[in-house]
Design an enzyme around this catalytic site. Structure first.
Site, PDB file in Angstrom:
ATOM      1  N   THR A 125       0.809  -1.143   0.031  1.00 38.12           N
ATOM      2  CA  THR A 125       0.008  -0.013   0.004  1.00 38.12           C
ATOM      3  C   THR A 125       0.944   1.163  -0.067  1.00 38.12           C
ATOM      4  O   THR A 125       2.021   1.165   0.654  1.00 38.12           O
ATOM      5  CB  THR A 125      -0.901   0.258   1.192  1.00 38.12           C
ATOM      6  N   ASP A 126       0.407   2.467  -0.519  1.00 33.42           N
ATOM      7  CA  ASP A 126       1.035   3.623  -0.330  1.00 33.42           C
ATOM      8  C   ASP A 126       1.219   3.983   0.806  1.00 33.42           C
ATOM      9  O   ASP A 126       2.183   4.791   1.360  1.00 33.42           O
ATOM     10  CB  ASP A 126       0.299   4.739  -1.294  1.00 33.42           C
ATOM     11  N   GLU A 127       0.494   3.368   2.176  1.00 33.68           N
ATOM     12  CA  GLU A 127       0.738   3.980   3.324  1.00 33.68           C
ATOM     13  C   GLU A 127       1.796   3.707   3.894  1.00 33.68           C
ATOM     14  O   GLU A 127       2.155   4.272   5.117  1.00 33.68           O
ATOM     15  CB  GLU A 127      -0.735   3.427   4.128  1.00 33.68           C
ATOM     16  N   TYR A 150      -1.540  -0.105  11.312  1.00 36.80           N
ATOM     17  CA  TYR A 150      -1.698  -0.982  10.011  1.00 36.80           C
ATOM     18  C   TYR A 150      -0.592  -0.778   9.032  1.00 36.80           C
ATOM     19  O   TYR A 150      -0.172  -1.706   8.400  1.00 36.80           O
ATOM     20  CB  TYR A 150      -2.965  -0.689   9.308  1.00 36.80           C
ATOM     21  N   LYS A 154       2.170  -3.249   7.219  1.00 40.17           N
ATOM     22  CA  LYS A 154       2.394  -3.486   5.869  1.00 40.17           C
ATOM     23  C   LYS A 154       3.813  -3.408   5.521  1.00 40.17           C
ATOM     24  O   LYS A 154       4.324  -4.089   4.517  1.00 40.17           O
ATOM     25  CB  LYS A 154       1.436  -2.714   4.949  1.00 40.17           C
TER      26      LYS A 154
HETATM   27  P1  NAD Z   1     -10.171  -6.556   2.866  1.00 38.99           P
HETATM   28  O1  NAD Z   1     -10.195  -6.320   4.447  1.00 38.99           O
HETATM   29  O2  NAD Z   1     -11.476  -6.166   2.109  1.00 38.99           O
HETATM   30  O3  NAD Z   1     -10.015  -7.927   2.816  1.00 38.99           O
HETATM   31  C1  NAD Z   1      -9.292  -8.594   3.522  1.00 38.99           C
HETATM   32  C2  NAD Z   1      -9.316 -10.263   3.043  1.00 38.99           C
HETATM   33  O4  NAD Z   1      -8.363 -10.877   3.779  1.00 38.99           O
HETATM   34  C3  NAD Z   1     -10.776 -10.716   4.008  1.00 38.99           C
HETATM   35  O5  NAD Z   1     -11.338 -11.433   2.854  1.00 38.99           O
HETATM   36  C4  NAD Z   1     -10.322 -11.460   5.157  1.00 38.99           C
HETATM   37  O6  NAD Z   1     -11.021 -12.520   5.267  1.00 38.99           O
HETATM   38  C5  NAD Z   1      -9.065 -11.996   4.666  1.00 38.99           C
HETATM   39  N1  NAD Z   1      -8.130 -12.403   5.635  1.00 38.99           N
HETATM   40  C6  NAD Z   1      -7.818 -11.663   6.742  1.00 38.99           C
HETATM   41  N2  NAD Z   1      -6.883 -12.205   7.555  1.00 38.99           N
HETATM   42  C7  NAD Z   1      -6.581 -13.258   7.070  1.00 38.99           C
HETATM   43  C8  NAD Z   1      -5.801 -14.589   7.284  1.00 38.99           C
HETATM   44  N3  NAD Z   1      -5.026 -14.515   8.445  1.00 38.99           N
HETATM   45  N4  NAD Z   1      -5.448 -15.549   6.438  1.00 38.99           N
HETATM   46  C9  NAD Z   1      -6.565 -15.450   5.425  1.00 38.99           C
HETATM   47  N5  NAD Z   1      -7.313 -14.578   4.894  1.00 38.99           N
HETATM   48  C10 NAD Z   1      -7.245 -13.544   5.725  1.00 38.99           C
HETATM   49  O7  NAD Z   1      -8.990  -5.796   2.160  1.00 38.99           O
HETATM   50  P2  NAD Z   1      -8.914  -5.030   0.888  1.00 38.99           P
HETATM   51  O8  NAD Z   1      -9.124  -3.579   0.896  1.00 38.99           O
HETATM   52  O9  NAD Z   1      -9.488  -6.096  -0.207  1.00 38.99           O
HETATM   53  O10 NAD Z   1      -7.100  -5.314   0.878  1.00 38.99           O
HETATM   54  C11 NAD Z   1      -6.518  -6.328   0.254  1.00 38.99           C
HETATM   55  C12 NAD Z   1      -5.165  -5.887   0.177  1.00 38.99           C
HETATM   56  O11 NAD Z   1      -4.732  -4.842  -0.589  1.00 38.99           O
HETATM   57  C13 NAD Z   1      -4.579  -5.626   1.653  1.00 38.99           C
HETATM   58  O12 NAD Z   1      -3.333  -6.245   1.629  1.00 38.99           O
HETATM   59  C14 NAD Z   1      -4.441  -4.266   1.782  1.00 38.99           C
HETATM   60  O13 NAD Z   1      -3.333  -4.194   2.584  1.00 38.99           O
HETATM   61  C15 NAD Z   1      -4.031  -3.904   0.270  1.00 38.99           C
HETATM   62  N6  NAD Z   1      -4.467  -2.627  -0.243  1.00 38.99           N
HETATM   63  C16 NAD Z   1      -5.527  -2.077  -0.014  1.00 38.99           C
HETATM   64  C17 NAD Z   1      -5.939  -0.824  -0.499  1.00 38.99           C
HETATM   65  C18 NAD Z   1      -7.512  -0.207  -0.193  1.00 38.99           C
HETATM   66  O14 NAD Z   1      -7.639   0.832  -0.660  1.00 38.99           O
HETATM   67  N7  NAD Z   1      -8.498  -0.979   0.254  1.00 38.99           N
HETATM   68  C19 NAD Z   1      -5.126  -0.208  -1.183  1.00 38.99           C
HETATM   69  C20 NAD Z   1      -3.807  -0.604  -1.296  1.00 38.99           C
HETATM   70  C21 NAD Z   1      -3.440  -1.758  -0.781  1.00 38.99           C
HETATM   71  P1  TYD Z   2     -10.169   4.935   4.841  1.00 38.19           P
HETATM   72  O1  TYD Z   2     -11.062   4.570   3.798  1.00 38.19           O
HETATM   73  O2  TYD Z   2     -10.378   4.401   6.050  1.00 38.19           O
HETATM   74  O3  TYD Z   2      -8.729   4.608   3.872  1.00 38.19           O
HETATM   75  P2  TYD Z   2      -7.228   4.907   4.536  1.00 38.19           P
HETATM   76  O4  TYD Z   2      -7.455   5.297   5.810  1.00 38.19           O
HETATM   77  O5  TYD Z   2      -6.577   3.820   4.378  1.00 38.19           O
HETATM   78  O6  TYD Z   2      -6.881   6.111   3.625  1.00 38.19           O
HETATM   79  O7  TYD Z   2     -10.207   6.511   4.692  1.00 38.19           O
HETATM   80  C1  TYD Z   2      -9.874   7.363   3.988  1.00 38.19           C
HETATM   81  C2  TYD Z   2      -9.994   8.943   4.383  1.00 38.19           C
HETATM   82  O8  TYD Z   2     -11.318   9.193   4.668  1.00 38.19           O
HETATM   83  C3  TYD Z   2      -9.048   9.118   5.504  1.00 38.19           C
HETATM   84  O9  TYD Z   2      -8.472  10.262   5.341  1.00 38.19           O
HETATM   85  C4  TYD Z   2      -9.865   9.093   6.707  1.00 38.19           C
HETATM   86  C5  TYD Z   2     -11.141   9.561   6.462  1.00 38.19           C
HETATM   87  N1  TYD Z   2     -12.442   8.843   7.035  1.00 38.19           N
HETATM   88  C6  TYD Z   2     -13.375  10.033   7.331  1.00 38.19           C
HETATM   89  O10 TYD Z   2     -13.111  10.936   7.296  1.00 38.19           O
HETATM   90  N2  TYD Z   2     -14.371   9.296   7.831  1.00 38.19           N
HETATM   91  C7  TYD Z   2     -14.598   7.977   8.040  1.00 38.19           C
HETATM   92  O11 TYD Z   2     -15.829   7.606   8.694  1.00 38.19           O
HETATM   93  C8  TYD Z   2     -13.792   6.984   7.443  1.00 38.19           C
HETATM   94  C9  TYD Z   2     -13.962   5.577   7.600  1.00 38.19           C
HETATM   95  C10 TYD Z   2     -12.603   7.855   6.874  1.00 38.19           C
END
Ligand code: NAD
Ligand code: TYD
Length: 347
Positions: A125-127, A150, A154
């Site tokens: 992730t970019d984070e 978090y 990562k």
């Molecule tokens: P999500 O929380 O929607 O899904 C995570 C999945 O992993 C779930 O299905 C959960 O059941 C499974 N899981 C959790 N713990 C587990 C374990 N111990 N063993 C097996 N499965 C397990 O997350 P997401 O938003 O789909 O993100 C997926 C990946 O992409 C993550 O690694 C996250 O860090 C990365 N990512 C997410 C974003 C975003 O904006 N959502 C951006 C950049 C990177």
């Molecule tokens: P989020 O979707 O939790 O993603 P991330 O923290 O990984 O960037 O949040 C996106 C942005 O929105 C972040 O700046 C926090 C803000 N946010 C709110 O303002 N209110 C909310 O209820 C949530 C969940 C996020």
């Protein structure tokens, strides 16, 4: 191609499974997911394909992962499985983040090496880069300086992936993507949470002044980038992925209200998130140049499609937003309640 997708019942993983099955007739996917609160078999509804097998299991369990590799030949691993929500890592303890995001990744790396996996793709992730000031973008060479638990887990996983490549010769690549949005995203994240609240005419809780900037990408564009990296990136490489659409949260929330025809008066500024990163923006010129990737969807088109999806999938939302979710929402947002329209920046 035989791919082990972990976390494939979550948001991005399930979109990736659909993307790969529809694009390639010769792909076989084993989908290993622990089905935590974020994992949902409804995310895989309609995938009735002999090329996809779902297995419930935990990536941090050697036994669970070994069982998969013993029974199924795997040439590529794509590791999506993670605890993925910053607020949970801040308010409900970090242990599970360390277990899944760090130890789980290490178990996968070790067993992948043992079974001769040809390529290990880590979805990061970019984070991991922390927060930007008012200008500039993250490149693959930016310093790793995560600011919340978090992001720290990562970043740790990225280092374990790097070490597996450098020390043991495992073929690894890492993708670092910006904030995703699209169908099947758990409504704890900004866009589905605000959409769901607006649909029910509930308050939209914007943290702090709402001027925190995120670089938003449609999940299908993220999936196409992962596919290219998985197939063509050089061993040991890292790729940033982003759509060049970095905007403040308030703008996103107002757009959701506009699409749904709801009033801005639903917006409530609430207590800010501790350590809240002010701005993320990705320089994704490397993947564009090396692999010819570019997003296929404009931001406006993708946002309209996304909000429509939640409108048309109310049962999916309602199943999640009952039971445990009510407790989660109450615990997390109870203390953030606004007082007479004011917001509370954290010092
Ligand atoms: P999500 O929380 O929607 O899904 C995570 C999945 O992993 C779930 O299905 C959960 O059941 C499974 N899981 C959790 N713990 C587990 C374990 N111990 N063993 C097996 N499965 C397990 O997350 P997401 O938003 O789909 O993100 C997926 C990946 O992409 C993550 O690694 C996250 O860090 C990365 N990512 C997410 C974003 C975003 O904006 N959502 C951006 C950049 C990177
Ligand atoms: P989020 O979707 O939790 O993603 P991330 O923290 O990984 O960037 O949040 C996106 C942005 O929105 C972040 O700046 C926090 C803000 N946010 C709110 O303002 N209110 C909310 O209820 C949530 C969940 C996020």
């Amino acid at each position: 191609m035989k791919i082990l997708v972990t976390g494939g019942a979550g948001f991005i993983g399930s979109n990736f499974v659909r993307y790969m099955l529809s694009k390639y007739p010769d792909v076989n996917i084993i989908n290993l997911d622990a089905l935590t609160y974020a994992g949902n078999l409804e995310n895989l509804a309609g995938i009735d394909d002999r090329r996809h097998m779902f297995i419930r299991g935990d990536i941090s369990s050697v036994e669970d992962v070994e069982t998969v590799f013993k029974k199924h030949p795997v040439d590529t691993v794509v590791n999506f499985a993670a605890e993925s929500h910053v607020d949970r890592s801040l308010h409900f303890g970090t242990q599970i983040f360390i277990k899944t995001n760090i130890s789980g990744t290490q178990v996968l790396l070790d067993i992948s090496r043992h079974y001769g996996v040809k390529r290990f793709v880590q979805i990061s992730t970019d984070e991991v880069y922390g927060s930007l000031g008012s200008s500039g973008k993250f490149t693959e060479k930016s310093i790793i300086q995560p600011n919340n638990p978090y992001a720290a887990t990562k970043a740790s996983a990225d280092f374990m992936v790097r070490a597996a490549g450098k020390s043991h010769g495992l073929n690894t690549v890492i993708t670092r993507c910006s904030n995703n949005f699209g169908p099947y995203q758990f409504p704890e994240k900004l866009i589905p949470l605000m959409t769901a609240n607006a649909l029910e005419n509930k308050d939209l809780p914007v943290y702090g002044d709402g001027m925190h900037v995120r670089d938003w990408i449609y999940v299908v564009d993220h999936c196409s980038a992962i596919d290219l990296v998985m197939r063509y990136a050089e061993d040991g490489s890292i790729y940033n992925i982003g759509s060049d659409h970095d905007v403040p949260n308030l703008e996103i929330v107002k757009l959701i209200l506009k699409i749904l025809g709801k009033p801005d008066t639903l917006i409530k500024h609430v207590l800010d998130r501790p350590g809240h990163d002010r701005r993320y923006a990705m320089d994704s010129s490397k993947i564009r140049k090396d692999l010819g990737w570019k997003p296929a969807y404009s931001f406006e088109e993708a946002m309209n499609k996304t909000v429509d999806w939640y409108l048309n999938n109310r049962p999916w939302l309602e199943h999640i937003r009952s039971g445990e979710y009510v407790k989660y929402y109450d615990t997390l947002y109870r203390d953030r309640l606004p007082v007479s329209g004011k917001y509370f920046p954290r010092n």
